[in-house]
Design an enzyme around this catalytic site. Structure first.
Site, PDB file in Angstrom:
ATOM      1  N   GLU A 298       0.970  -1.320  -0.064  1.00  0.00           N
ATOM      2  CA  GLU A 298      -0.265   0.198  -0.133  1.00  0.00           C
ATOM      3  C   GLU A 298       1.056   1.166   0.039  1.00  0.00           C
ATOM      4  O   GLU A 298       1.899   1.290   0.743  1.00  0.00           O
ATOM      5  CB  GLU A 298      -0.882   0.084   1.228  1.00  0.00           C
ATOM      6  CG  GLU A 298      -1.910   1.301   1.236  1.00  0.00           C
ATOM      7  CD  GLU A 298      -2.854   1.388   2.307  1.00  0.00           C
ATOM      8  OE1 GLU A 298      -3.022   0.241   3.096  1.00  0.00           O
ATOM      9  OE2 GLU A 298      -3.606   2.403   2.422  1.00  0.00           O
ATOM     10  N   ASN A 353      -4.391   5.138  -2.038  1.00  0.00           N
ATOM     11  CA  ASN A 353      -5.451   5.944  -1.456  1.00  0.00           C
ATOM     12  C   ASN A 353      -6.317   7.101  -2.406  1.00  0.00           C
ATOM     13  O   ASN A 353      -5.256   7.996  -2.697  1.00  0.00           O
ATOM     14  CB  ASN A 353      -5.217   6.350  -0.120  1.00  0.00           C
ATOM     15  CG  ASN A 353      -4.922   5.158   0.807  1.00  0.00           C
ATOM     16  OD1 ASN A 353      -5.914   4.397   1.429  1.00  0.00           O
ATOM     17  ND2 ASN A 353      -3.754   4.919   1.210  1.00  0.00           N
ATOM     18  N   GLU A 385      -8.003   2.545  -3.129  1.00  0.00           N
ATOM     19  CA  GLU A 385      -8.864   2.215  -1.950  1.00  0.00           C
ATOM     20  C   GLU A 385      -9.545   3.789  -1.780  1.00  0.00           C
ATOM     21  O   GLU A 385      -9.062   4.830  -1.820  1.00  0.00           O
ATOM     22  CB  GLU A 385      -7.856   2.176  -0.658  1.00  0.00           C
ATOM     23  CG  GLU A 385      -7.007   0.868  -0.808  1.00  0.00           C
ATOM     24  CD  GLU A 385      -6.019   0.557   0.238  1.00  0.00           C
ATOM     25  OE1 GLU A 385      -6.165   1.509   1.321  1.00  0.00           O
ATOM     26  OE2 GLU A 385      -5.439  -0.484   0.224  1.00  0.00           O
ATOM     27  N   ASP A 415     -12.024   0.960   1.707  1.00  0.00           N
ATOM     28  CA  ASP A 415     -11.009   1.025   2.997  1.00  0.00           C
ATOM     29  C   ASP A 415     -11.626   1.440   4.461  1.00  0.00           C
ATOM     30  O   ASP A 415     -12.805   1.953   4.085  1.00  0.00           O
ATOM     31  CB  ASP A 415     -10.154   2.390   2.640  1.00  0.00           C
ATOM     32  CG  ASP A 415      -8.785   2.272   3.230  1.00  0.00           C
ATOM     33  OD1 ASP A 415      -8.616   1.229   4.049  1.00  0.00           O
ATOM     34  OD2 ASP A 415      -7.989   2.959   3.000  1.00  0.00           O
ATOM     35  N   GLU A 472      -6.014  -4.696   8.026  1.00  0.00           N
ATOM     36  CA  GLU A 472      -5.066  -3.719   8.481  1.00  0.00           C
ATOM     37  C   GLU A 472      -4.528  -3.389   9.927  1.00  0.00           C
ATOM     38  O   GLU A 472      -5.664  -3.727  10.548  1.00  0.00           O
ATOM     39  CB  GLU A 472      -5.201  -2.544   7.659  1.00  0.00           C
ATOM     40  CG  GLU A 472      -6.588  -1.671   7.860  1.00  0.00           C
ATOM     41  CD  GLU A 472      -6.642  -0.479   7.307  1.00  0.00           C
ATOM     42  OE1 GLU A 472      -6.037  -0.258   6.229  1.00  0.00           O
ATOM     43  OE2 GLU A 472      -7.249   0.408   7.784  1.00  0.00           O
TER      44      GLU A 472
HETATM   45  P1  C2E Z   1      -5.239   4.003   5.619  1.00  0.00           P
HETATM   46  O1  C2E Z   1      -5.410   4.026   4.143  1.00  0.00           O
HETATM   47  O2  C2E Z   1      -5.937   3.326   6.496  1.00  0.00           O
HETATM   48  O3  C2E Z   1      -3.675   3.430   5.781  1.00  0.00           O
HETATM   49  C1  C2E Z   1      -3.329   2.560   6.915  1.00  0.00           C
HETATM   50  C2  C2E Z   1      -2.647   3.226   7.962  1.00  0.00           C
HETATM   51  O4  C2E Z   1      -2.270   2.452   9.150  1.00  0.00           O
HETATM   52  C3  C2E Z   1      -1.446   3.945   7.608  1.00  0.00           C
HETATM   53  O5  C2E Z   1      -1.161   5.101   8.255  1.00  0.00           O
HETATM   54  C4  C2E Z   1      -0.134   2.938   8.181  1.00  0.00           C
HETATM   55  O6  C2E Z   1       0.946   3.658   8.476  1.00  0.00           O
HETATM   56  C5  C2E Z   1      -1.183   2.758   9.516  1.00  0.00           C
HETATM   57  N1  C2E Z   1      -0.598   1.349   9.996  1.00  0.00           N
HETATM   58  C6  C2E Z   1      -0.174   0.168   9.404  1.00  0.00           C
HETATM   59  N2  C2E Z   1       0.019  -0.795  10.095  1.00  0.00           N
HETATM   60  C7  C2E Z   1      -0.154  -0.559  11.221  1.00  0.00           C
HETATM   61  C8  C2E Z   1      -0.339  -1.288  12.442  1.00  0.00           C
HETATM   62  O7  C2E Z   1       0.068  -2.438  12.776  1.00  0.00           O
HETATM   63  N3  C2E Z   1      -0.912  -0.537  13.623  1.00  0.00           N
HETATM   64  C9  C2E Z   1      -1.232   0.756  13.701  1.00  0.00           C
HETATM   65  N4  C2E Z   1      -1.558   1.483  14.776  1.00  0.00           N
HETATM   66  N5  C2E Z   1      -1.149   1.520  12.330  1.00  0.00           N
HETATM   67  C10 C2E Z   1      -0.807   0.755  11.595  1.00  0.00           C
HETATM   68  P2  C2E Z   1      -0.673   6.409   7.600  1.00  0.00           P
HETATM   69  O8  C2E Z   1       0.507   6.004   6.753  1.00  0.00           O
HETATM   70  O9  C2E Z   1      -0.404   7.372   8.824  1.00  0.00           O
HETATM   71  O10 C2E Z   1      -1.477   6.889   6.664  1.00  0.00           O
HETATM   72  C11 C2E Z   1      -2.967   7.257   7.629  1.00  0.00           C
HETATM   73  C12 C2E Z   1      -4.195   7.355   6.567  1.00  0.00           C
HETATM   74  O11 C2E Z   1      -3.527   8.597   5.726  1.00  0.00           O
HETATM   75  C13 C2E Z   1      -4.380   6.481   5.653  1.00  0.00           C
HETATM   76  O12 C2E Z   1      -4.864   5.316   6.120  1.00  0.00           O
HETATM   77  C14 C2E Z   1      -4.872   7.033   4.206  1.00  0.00           C
HETATM   78  O13 C2E Z   1      -6.448   6.930   4.663  1.00  0.00           O
HETATM   79  C15 C2E Z   1      -4.533   8.390   4.298  1.00  0.00           C
HETATM   80  N6  C2E Z   1      -3.237   8.447   3.175  1.00  0.00           N
HETATM   81  C16 C2E Z   1      -2.126   7.916   3.245  1.00  0.00           C
HETATM   82  N7  C2E Z   1      -1.443   8.572   2.028  1.00  0.00           N
HETATM   83  C17 C2E Z   1      -2.539   8.778   1.593  1.00  0.00           C
HETATM   84  C18 C2E Z   1      -2.327   9.432  -0.041  1.00  0.00           C
HETATM   85  O14 C2E Z   1      -1.563   9.245  -0.655  1.00  0.00           O
HETATM   86  N8  C2E Z   1      -3.850   9.923  -0.556  1.00  0.00           N
HETATM   87  C19 C2E Z   1      -4.787  10.054   0.205  1.00  0.00           C
HETATM   88  N9  C2E Z   1      -6.062  10.481  -0.230  1.00  0.00           N
HETATM   89  N10 C2E Z   1      -4.856   9.540   1.702  1.00  0.00           N
HETATM   90  C20 C2E Z   1      -3.463   9.012   2.263  1.00  0.00           C
HETATM   91 MG    MG Z   2      -7.179   1.898   5.953  1.00  0.00          MG
HETATM   92 MG    MG Z   3      -5.546   2.794   2.653  1.00  0.00          MG
END
Ligand code: C2E
Ligand code: MG
Ligand code: MG
Length: 538
Positions: A298, A353, A385, A415, A472
């Protein structure tokens, strides 16, 4: 100016005529009176006729002068009234009768000065109606005006008598009330009463109109003693009240301003950062829970800010959405990710995403396909997603965009399932290829029976709809085992590795012979299981 001088000239002329007529009247009048006496005794009839005509002429002239004088008086009265009206208009709002911003600032400053002498403080309350535009849009401007008048009446009814009230423009009102510095509770009650009074429905035609208000308060003895400062800080507090859910009041506090400065700094930093290529993709492994094999990544955006360091998407995605930067940001990061990933093993998928606001762009699928063509990334390796919130606004448009993407072989996952409405209607509205269970349920499922039940329910739902499910947030071996026992096949989470840079991803792939031949520079391992070799937690 010109009309004033010509009217002065005519006033002078009229004055001159009146004066001449009066002198003539006095001189001819005396002669005529004596002639009349002579006539009575039968002397000089011809001379008397001339004198009588002159007298009548004089009387007519005096009447003319008097008439003109009366007209002038009326004109002056009208002019004074018009000037008064203009002055009033410049200082008050014609719809509500409240002061306008300029007059409010003047009167407010005077109030602060008076209260300082008395040792009292002034509370400045800033009110902004919530979603007022909807009243105008749905019921028309007359209804909007009626609503604004009703709000003004309610403000007047709920503030202390000497309060200065203003309509600052549109649906924004302000009040300045004096209070004892050591008794701010009084203002707390006023603010509360205002919020509660404004949400009461307003009768309109055969129905009712409703609106709520967000209110911010700043006080002159603590937050600044100039109107400028108080207006700004009450405004900051008002926005804090709006952001916290509307229909409430907040007092200004220092951290609110710090947050605003931080946010402004982030926003301007982001604008420059997108252009400077500071937004980069990180990659989180997605693993086959049965075999431990790596299935894909991802892509998660990160901001490598020269000022703030590495910034998480939770901090910048909402700002990017609000400010309309999300499209350019997302495409800049996707361009890098598609370029990074096109040489990776063809079996590996890439998930990206897509924000709700991006799904309101009718050109989204064309832009995405263009990017895929330009970067040479195959559409059948891409999964997008989207969250349920994307479907609330314009389901029809989202359906069209998704249909067009699916025609090109792109897959679509729902998602964060479980956090929104989690509605079956939404699940059926779009041809999803996969459901992702939100990480909040997965991370807590070992200690929380409710979370475990939700994970199980979503897994069963996926089974019965024939939709594969990804979990996830798998943080431990225990969670992984539990998910396996539920029959879940795909997962991601810190147990397999945290999101990594492209360099780290390449190292991992090279070690597992999953890069194009010429790029496999890193030493090979003989372990066949890619994800296992990559997972620090295993
Ligand atoms: P998401 O799509 O639900 O992404 C998964 C989030 O869970 C990611 O946070 C990831 O780092 C985190 N995660 C993964 N494994 C674990 C785990 O074992 N425990 C916990 N506590 N967290 C875990 P991240 O990278 O901070 O991203 C947060 C959200 O930001 C993402 O949720 C997504 O909705 C958004 N996002 C990230 N990149 C993009 C992007 O390029 N475009 C858009 N529109 N949204 C993005
Ligand atoms: Mg998610
Ligand atoms: Mg996601």
């Amino acid at each position: 100016m010109r009309s004033q001088s010509s009217s002065a000239q005519s006033d002078l002329l009229t004055g001159g005529i009146v004066l001449a007529a009066t002198i003539l009247f006095v001189s001819t009048g005396g002669a005529t009176v004596s002639s009349a006496i002579k006539a009575l005794v039968g002397l000089g009839a011809g001379v008397e006729q001339v004198m009588t005509t002159a007298l009548l002429l004089n009387v007519a002239l005096i009447l003319f002068g008097y008439r003109r004088y009366r007209d002038l008086k009326v004109e002056v009265k009208h002019r004074t009234a018009a000037e008064e009206k203009a002055r009033e208009l410049a200082g008050t709002d014609s719809l509500t009768g409240f002061y306008n911003r300029r007059k409010f600032e003047e009167e407010g400053a005077a109030l602060i000065a008076r209260m300082q002498i008395k040792g009292k403080a002034v509370a400045l309350m800033m009110l902004d109606l919530d979603h007022f535009k909807t009243v105008n849009d749905i019921h028309g401007h007359a209804a909007g005006d009626a609503m604004l008048k009703a709000v003004a009446e309610r403000i007047t009814a709920n503030v202390p008598p000497e309060t200065i009230s203003a309509r600052l423009g549109g649906d924004e009102f302000a009040c300045a009330c004096a209070f004892e510095s050591d008794a701010p509770d009084e203002m707390e009650r006023v603010a509360d009463a205002l919020v509660n009074a404004i949400i009461e429905p307003v009768p309109h035609q055969n129905g009712e109109l409703s609106v709520s208000t967000s209110l911010g308060v700043a006080r002159s003895d603590r937050d600044g003693d100039t109107m400028d400062m108080l207006l700004r800080r009450a405004d900051i507090a008002m926005y804090a009240a709006k952001n916290a859910g509307r229909n409430q009041h907040f007092w200004f506090s220092g951290p609110m301003e710090d947050e605003l400065f931080r946010r402004n700094a982030v926003e301007s930093g982001m604008r420059q950062g997108i252009a400077a290529g500071e937004f980069i993709p990180y990659y989180e492994q997605q693993v086959d829970l049965n075999t431990g094999n790596l299935l894909g990544f991802e892509m998660l955006a990160r901001w490598e800010s020269p000022v703030l360091g590495l910034v998480s998407p939770d901090d910048f995605i909402p700002i990017a959405e609000e400010t309309g930067m999300i499209g350019s940001l997302s495409f800049a990061v996707m361009r890098r990710a598609f370029t990074d990933a096109r040489d990776w093993d063809p079996s590996l998928t890439l998930s990206v995403n897509i924000s709700p606001s991006q799904l309101r762009d009718p050109w989204l699928s064309q832009k995405l396909l263009k990017l895929l063509t330009e970067t040479g990334f195959p559409p059948n390796r891409l999964e997008i997603e989207i969250t349920e919130t994307s479907l609330y606004d314009n389901l029809g448009l989202a359906q069209t965009i998704i249909a067009s993407l699916k025609n090109q072989g792109i897959r679509v996952a729902l998602d964060d399932f479980g956090t929104g409405y989690s509605s079956l209607a939404h699940l059926r509205a779009l041809p999803f290829d996969r459901i992702k269970i939100d990480r909040s349920f997965v991370t807590s499922m070992m200690g929380n029976a409710e979370s475990a039940a939700i994970v199980q329910a979503i897994t069963r739902l996926g089974d019965s709809l024939g939709l594969p499910v990804t979990a996830e947030g798998i943080e431990s071996k225990d969670i992984e085992q539990r998910l396996l026992s539920l029959g879940l096949a795909k997962g991601q989470g810190w147990h397999f590795g945290k999101p990594m840079t492209v360099e780290a991803a390449r190292e991992l792939l090279a070690a597992n012979k999953m890069l194009a031949a010429e790029e496999e520079a890193a030493p090979l391992t003989d372990e066949p299981n890619v994800a296992k070799s990559a997972a620090p937690g295993r």
